[in-house]
Write an enzyme that holds these catalytic residues in place. Structure first.
Site, short mmCIF file in Angstrom:
data_model
loop_
_atom_site.label_atom_id
_atom_site.label_comp_id
_atom_site.label_asym_id
_atom_site.label_seq_id
_atom_site.Cartn_x
_atom_site.Cartn_y
_atom_site.Cartn_z
NE ARG A 41 23.65 28.12 14.98
CZ ARG A 41 22.62 28.69 14.37
NH1 ARG A 41 21.40 28.45 14.79
NH2 ARG A 41 22.80 29.50 13.36
CE LYS A 206 12.07 35.84 0.49
NZ LYS A 206 11.29 36.61 1.48
N GLY A 356 24.58 29.01 8.87
CA GLY A 356 23.21 28.86 8.42
C GLY A 356 22.94 27.56 7.70
N GLY A 380 23.94 34.93 9.37
CA GLY A 380 23.69 36.37 9.27
C GLY A 380 24.85 37.19 9.77
#
Length: 399
Positions: A41, A206, A356, A380
């Protein structure tokens, strides 16, 4: 979309002007040593910072790191980031030990043309993330005082309605940095009319985290490949035993409905690597998905799944990948993620890695980043963009 860009700002001239840059320097740190374990990043913002330095701007960089609770916390200090940023820029970066206090004010005041300063973690101030508009606005006023213009190059934060992302642009002339512009251009391709076949690979823990993007993508993709921990809820929806694998019981019926509506687009694993425990040295074997022992948990997709997924990826012209296929941080359970990543690079397709853990996996596994079309810095944010949500940081730049 009408957003002014860094090139527009540079054309106006920035020599001697203070430019406040919101970057996403939220890098992972080693818990024992505090050392940066992945500087991706930091590298991503270098084109924007380098252009401003070369043009003679006084560059004031701000970012968050981790999730401190609105007060200083040494384990989340951006100090190590300032050091690494200076190494990559080839010149020292001045570091303010607070966000908008005495150190920040003196550090910014002392900047010479072409110099860079980094403010301490924005989230050390409760105003950054506050839902109270007055509190957030007061903090934005203090931040905006450090700039004559504002550049947002923090794509990983544009889905947050935070002071530095949403409120500061309303107070200063504002533009999108090189990174944000590239991210929006790439994701617009996927959300618009991607070249087909369009194949999406989703992994991670998830189903609930990815449900909205599955719902949004299902009508538009040609194939949707599902691995990672989330696959076990889908397997359970097919009536299979998943042992002690990660399972969201309240999502089983939702997964069953998705499978029924998918018209065969959803492809699930046919074999998985199961282990006795969630540990790098746990005893493990590969089994068919209809033979998962009740006392074991799945930690990776198996070789037959990699082969099947690879066959589905081979003819693709557009690929979006978000989420690892297994616990890639443990070598025993990294083969699935590696196999799928390599299959993506071999396809004659425009490929996007959706930030991510997927981006972290590419670097951790030593894969060639340039063999992917684009590696997003915002997991996200990229998912919410593809869901069709309005992103506060992008909306603020459009105003």
């Amino acid at each position: 979309m009408s957003i002014r860009t860094l090139d527009d700002l540079l054309a106006e001239g920035v020599s001697g002007r203070r430019v406040l840059v919101r970057a996403d320097l939220n890098v992972p740190l080693d818990k024992q040593t505090g050392a940066i374990t992945d500087d991706g990043r930091i590298r991503a913002v270098l084109p924007t910072l380098g252009a401003l330095v070369e043009a003679g701007a006084k560059v004031v960089v701000c970012s968050h790191l981790g999730r401190p609770k609105g007060a200083p916390d040494p384990q989340f200090s951006l100090g190590p980031v300032a050091g690494r940023l200076g190494e990559l820029l080839g010149a020292p970066v001045r570091f303010a030990t607070d966000t908008v206090g005495d150190s920040a004010r003196s550090t910014v005041a002392d900047l010479a043309d072409g110099q860079v300063a980094l403010l301490e973690n924005l989230r050390f101030n409760a105003g950054e993330t506050s839902k109270d508009e007055a509190e957030r606005g007061a903090f934005a006023d203090q931040l905006a005082a450090f700039g004559d213009a504002y550049v947002d190059d923090a794509f990983g934060a544009v889905h947050r309605k935070h002071a530095s992302v949403y409120d500061v642009p309303a107070r200063l002339p504002h533009v999108a940095g090189r990174l944000v512009l590239r991210e929006v251009e790439v994701l617009s391709k996927l959300a618009g009319d991607p070249e087909r076949p369009y194949v999406v690979v989703l992994g991670g823990s998830k189903v609930s985290d990815k449900l909205a993007v599955i719902e949004a993508l299902l009508p538009t993709v040609d194939r949707l490949l599902i691995g990672g921990g989330m696959c076990f809820t889908f397997l359970k929806a097919q009536g299979l035993e998943v042992g002690t694998s990660l399972l969201e019981k309240d999502m089983v019926e939702t997964c069953r409905n998705l499978l029924e509506r998918s018209n065969g687009k959803i492809l699930l694993p046919v074999d998985v690597v199961v282990a006795d425990a969630f540990a790098p040295d746990a005893a493990h074997d590969t089994v068919r998905v209809d033979g998962i022992p009740s006392h074991r948990l799945g930690l990776d997709v198996g070789p037959e799944t990699v082969a099947g997924f690879s066959a589905a990826l081979s003819p693709a012209k557009t690929i979006f990948w978000n989420g690892p296929m297994g616990v890639f941080e443990m070598p025993a359970f990294a083969a699935g993620t590696r196999g799928i990543a390599e299959a993506i690079t071999k396809a004659d397709a425009f490929s996007v890695v959706g930030g991510g853990d997927s981006a972290a996996a590419v670097r951790a596994l030593g894969l060639d980043e340039s063999s992917f079309g684009h590696i997003s810095t915002g997991g996200g944010a990229s998912l919410e963009y593809l869901e069709g949500k309005a992103l506060p940081g992008i909306a603020a730049l459009e105003n």
